[in-house]
Every structure is written in structure tokens, then in C-alpha cells.
Enzyme design. Structure first.
Site, mmCIF file in Angstrom:
data_model
loop_
_atom_site.group_PDB
_atom_site.id
_atom_site.type_symbol
_atom_site.label_atom_id
_atom_site.label_comp_id
_atom_site.label_asym_id
_atom_site.label_seq_id
_atom_site.Cartn_x
_atom_site.Cartn_y
_atom_site.Cartn_z
ATOM 1 N N ARG A 1 -8.114 -8.856 7.475
ATOM 2 C CA ARG A 1 -9.211 -8.067 6.869
ATOM 3 C C ARG A 1 -10.345 -8.030 7.872
ATOM 4 O O ARG A 1 -10.899 -9.080 8.235
ATOM 5 C CB ARG A 1 -9.663 -8.707 5.555
ATOM 6 N N HIS B 1 -7.789 0.834 3.082
ATOM 7 C CA HIS B 1 -7.397 -0.342 2.291
ATOM 8 C C HIS B 1 -5.979 -0.084 1.762
ATOM 9 O O HIS B 1 -5.758 0.054 0.561
ATOM 10 C CB HIS B 1 -8.398 -0.546 1.151
ATOM 11 N N GLN C 1 -4.293 -2.170 -1.121
ATOM 12 C CA GLN C 1 -4.839 -1.835 -2.443
ATOM 13 C C GLN C 1 -4.168 -0.579 -2.984
ATOM 14 O O GLN C 1 -3.878 -0.475 -4.180
ATOM 15 C CB GLN C 1 -6.348 -1.620 -2.340
ATOM 16 N N ASP D 1 -15.184 3.119 -6.831
ATOM 17 C CA ASP D 1 -15.321 1.872 -6.073
ATOM 18 C C ASP D 1 -16.810 1.671 -5.831
ATOM 19 O O ASP D 1 -17.626 2.589 -6.052
ATOM 20 C CB ASP D 1 -14.537 1.986 -4.751
ATOM 21 N N CYS E 1 -10.754 -0.942 -7.687
ATOM 22 C CA CYS E 1 -10.110 -2.028 -6.938
ATOM 23 C C CYS E 1 -10.802 -3.362 -7.153
ATOM 24 O O CYS E 1 -10.203 -4.409 -6.911
ATOM 25 C CB CYS E 1 -10.052 -1.674 -5.464
ATOM 26 N N ARG F 1 -1.611 -6.266 -6.975
ATOM 27 C CA ARG F 1 -1.776 -6.612 -5.559
ATOM 28 C C ARG F 1 -0.666 -7.594 -5.147
ATOM 29 O O ARG F 1 -0.089 -7.472 -4.075
ATOM 30 C CB ARG F 1 -3.154 -7.254 -5.311
#
Ligand code: CP
Ligand code: NVA
Length: 314
Positions: free
Chosen positions: A101, A128, A131, A224, A264, A292
Site C-alpha cells: 500500500r 485500489h 477493493q 468514498d 469501501c 476483501r
């Protein structure tokens, strides 16, 4: 050749469907596949904060018979003192895969170019993709299929989530609408790449700057945070700009009656979404969060099957 997963379009439509099928199977029978038996180690590196990604990768790697090695960049040599490619050359002698990440997509590309073990993007400034595998799995569970559905992402069009929705949604043959302010739209090259995929899959990409028309008739509504990690200094400007793009009950009422809502997480209730929507009956955020685990396990199994043999796997 070792395959990496740095952006959503690193996998073809057929490969995306295979990984989602595998995720369904692993969700049904969680300990059925153990390619990391040994245990082999997977390095999971964080330049940014995380709850879901940290836990789902750690648990998923253990479920697959392996052990996670969680590394914080703050107390490693990566992040200034050592290049991503040198780091990768060291890690590949000892680990079966690298999950990272980070901020710049270019760092992930450099790491992947320098190693024989799979590199997985667990969030960058641009994408991402892990996700999105979880989101697509969740949508498939609730809607039965993906192709032909209309999914509307509302909020920061230039964010990792919006750009991943464009690429992954197009790959799945979905009609992706991104509703965002003019000043926060997705990158032109990402939209171009997504449109090229959509032409082959029967999907489409629309970028619009108004909320109500975008949400009207949608099967799926997604939002988001307005302030992604790394953008904290822009918070005041962002909150002022994104106000008209809050997902509340009036917007959800314009979507299909059986529309679902995804986020998310982490969420800022009262900003990008109202509590009545995120905590209401159309919200599937907890399934999304659990998925996930299953989606990333499927991804790791799929990538490990295709990896060149490395020292750790001899
Ligand atoms: N959705 C997500 O990636 O959450 P974390 O930042 O908690 O990992
Ligand atoms: N767009 C958000 C996602 C967090 C999981 C961020 O980058 O902070």
C-alpha cells in the site's frame, strides 16, 4: 512470466471472472486451498494507514497456509533509504509474494519490474484494485451477475476508487457512471483505457458533473471519502467542493428500487454519505468488507499458480 496486480486492467475479463469464481468457492470452503503451506511468507507493506487491508491480508495469508509479515515503511529501509527494486530483490529471496500500500503507482511498477514474485497493489494514489475485486464479488452476490448493470460512483472522480471503478467495471461489462466535480475528474488516460475495454465487453463509461441524473436508474451506488489519504491538507477545499455530491436518501430514491449502496470504508458519515443511507437497508458495506478476505485469497491463489519459481518456493 510472473503476473502482478497493480491496476484493475492487469487482468482480462475472463481472468477477472475466474478470480471471482474462485473467491466464491473459497468463501464457501475457507480452508480448502493452501498454496502457502510451509508456511511460506507474504510481505505486506504499508506506507499508509489501514484496518481492512491489514486484517484481510493477514488472515487470508494464514488461511492459505502461509504467514504474513506486516512491514510499516516508517521503520523499514523502503521509503527514501532504499529503492523499490532493491527492496524487491531482497524480499523475493525469502517471500512468496509482496503486497504494498503506497502513494505513487510508479513505485509499484518499479517494484514489479524488479522481481520474480507477484506484486499486489493494496492501494495507491491511483488505484485500489483489491477493493474492486471485493466490490464486484459483493455486487455479484446481491445482483446475480455484473455485465449490463449500471454502477454510479459519486465523489472524488480522480481518486483511487473512482479510477478503479472505471477500469474494473469496464472489465466486467458494466455501465460505469462517475459523478464528480469538474475539478476532481478521473485522469484522461484512465478513462481512455476504460473506454477501450468497455468497447470489447459491452460496458460504457460516463463522467458527469451532476448527481441526480447520474444516480437515476442505477443498480449500484458507490461513494468514498472526499479526503483520501495524502490529501488531508486539502480538506476544507474538498468539503466545500463536494457538498453537492453527498449520497443521501433523495439521491438513493432516484436509483432503482432494489439498488444497493457500497462504500469501501472508512466512512465520514454526514459528509460523503448520510447515516440513513450507509446504515440503511440498501447498504451492503459489511458484506463488502468481509469480501476483501475472500477476493484477495482468490487473487493470491491465482497469482501464485502463475509465478516463476522463486527461492522461497523451491
Ligand atoms: N477499504 C480499505 O482499504 O480499508 P483500510 O484502509 O482500512 O484498509
Ligand atoms: N480513497 C481512500 C480509500 C481508503 C480505503 C483513500 O485513498 O484514502
Amino acid at each position: 512470466m510472473t503476473r502482478h496486480f497493480l491496476r484493475d486492467d492487469d487482468i482480462s475479463p475472463a481472468e477477472q471472472a475466474d478470480i471471482l469464481d474462485l473467491a466464491v468457492a473459497l468463501k464457501r470452503d475457507r480452508f480448502s486451498t493452501r498454496p502457502l503451506e510451509g508456511p511460506q511468507t507474504v510481505a505486506v507493506i504499508f506506507d499508509k494507514s489501514s484496518t481492512r487491508t491489514r486484517v484481510s491480508f493477514a488472515v487470508g495469508i494464514a488461511d492459505l497456509g502461509g504467514q504474513p509479515l506486516i512491514i510499516s515503511t516508517a521503520n523499514s529501509q523502503l521509503g527514501g533509504k532504499e529503492t523499490p527494486s532493491d527492496t524487491a530483490r531482497v524480499l523475493e529471496r525469502m517471500v512468496a509474494a509482496i503486497v504494498w500500500r503506497t502513494y505513487a503507482q510508479s513505485g509499484l511498477e518499479e517494484m514489479a519490474a524488479g522481481t520474480t514474485v507477484p506484486v499486489i497493489n493494496s492501494l495507491s494514489d491511483d488505484f485500489h484494485p483489491c477493493q474492486l475485486l471485493a466490490d464486484l464479488l459483493t455486487i455479484r452476490e446481491h445482483k446475480g451477475s455484473l455485465a449490463g448493470l449500471t454502477v454510479t460512483f459519486v465523489g472524488d472522480g480522480g481518486s483511487n476508487m473512482a479510477q478503479s471503478y472505471a477500469l474494473a467495471g469496464a472489465t466486467a461489462g458494466m455501465h460505469v457512471r462517475i459523478a464528480c466535480p469538474e475539478t476532481f475528474k478521473p485522469g484522461a488516460s484512465v478513462v481512455g483505457d476504460a473506454r477501450a475495454i468497455a468497447e470489447k465487453t459491452g460496458g460504457s463509461i460516463a463522467v458527469v458533473h451532476e448527481l441526480n441524473d447520474a444516480v437515476a436508474g442505477s443498480d449500484v451506488v458507490v461513494t468514498d471519502t472526499w479526503v483520501s489519504m495524502g490529501k488531508e491538507e486539502e480538506k476544507a477545499e474538498r468539503v466545500a467542493t463536494f457538498g453537492p455530491f453527498q449520497v443521501g436518501a433523495p439521491a438513493m430514491a432516484l436509483a432503482k428500487d432494489d439498488a444497493i449502496f457500497l462504500h469501501c470504508l472508512p466512512a465520514d458519515r454526514g459528509f460523503e454519505v448520510t447515516p440513513e443511507v450507509i446504515d440503511g437497508p440498501q447498504s451492503v458495506i459489511w458484506d463488502e468488507s468481509e469480501n476483501r478476505l475472500h477476493a484477495q485469497k482468490a487473487l493470491m491463489v491465482w497469482l501464485l499458480e502463475r509465478a516463476e519459481s522463486s527461492t522461497s518456493r523451491r
